[in-house]
Design an enzyme around this catalytic site. Sequence first.
Site: not given
Length: 315
Positions: A138, A141-142
Amino acid sequence: MITKEVLDFDVVILGSGPAGFSAAIYCARGNLKTAVIDTNMFGGQPSNYLEIENYPAFPLISGYELMEKFEAHSDKFGAEKFPMQDILNINLTSQIKEIETQDKIFKSKTVIIATGAQAKKLNIKGEEEFKCRGVSYCAVCDGAFYKDKIVAVIGGGNSALEEAMYLTKFAKKVYIIHRRDTFRADKIICSRACQNNKIEFIMNAQPVEIKGSNCVENIIIKDLKTNEIKQIETQGVFPYIGCNPNTEKFNGQLEQTQEGFIETDINMQTSQKGVYAAGDVRNTPLRQVITAASDGAIAANSAVKYIETLTPAIV
Ligand code: NAP
């Protein structure tokens, strides 16, 4: 022994992505007593997409915002929502279907499966070991963890190229490692990625190992034309190589493809009467928010029609 609450519905929708909420809107508006169940919070995969620019009437919208709109629209027509349900058993074969969770038993005349799909794994050495320590599925997300670092994105589809472009906002360099010399991604996305000077393409190459000490430090790739093995320095590996359907709870009860995607007809009817599948979980040529939403509407319409045919005994 815990006595479970028994709830009766006309339709239980499993999953709350675009297929699930679209089905909920059509079912609830069609006067069916409707439940939407999810094992997580609502919104499905698109909630993690930073930008969506091909959902008609929304030239640019975040996935999270779009899915909030789907949910609010479904709420307006009175679909009941059950998030964070740990599903223990599903029986799709009887006339009244049953879904058992930790503390509830949902009984329903119809079920619409809209459980989506999840990222495929490369299944190479180091992938599991370095998960959350350099291996991520992701970028949204990261991505921010990779400021001024080098990352490698694996794959040649829309997801790989779009997420690689997103990662260039943080990383100083992004490799796209793809096993062929042509892309599966749309031309418009390919041309944008090619114009991004932080991206370097490594074609005809297959990752064989992810290496590091505490965190990822290198990816080992094999040149598929020469068989040469190369080591590339990278601090992050983002495999974007497609998806597997979320069907483990009902495998064996429905006809599925070899990869597990649910077979449906054009009415989203599965091999089991009263059970429909919609969106990424079914065998479909295109996995988009718009096609999932469209599937959901068709599945709902089929559920409404099916319920009309039932004998009064179970209506
Ligand atoms: P995809 O289109 O199936 O592409 C997967 C890519 O990964 C392919 O290039 C494939 O290579 C490669 N691959 C598969 N298995 C591999 C392995 N074991 N090792 C190395 N490479 C491997 O998947 P996706 O990009 O996740 O997209 C899924 C669906 O969502 C598609 O329908 C896509 O159009 C849609 N989507 C659309 C958008 C958008 O329109 N904005 C954005 C994201 C996703 P080959 O090409 O050689 O098979």
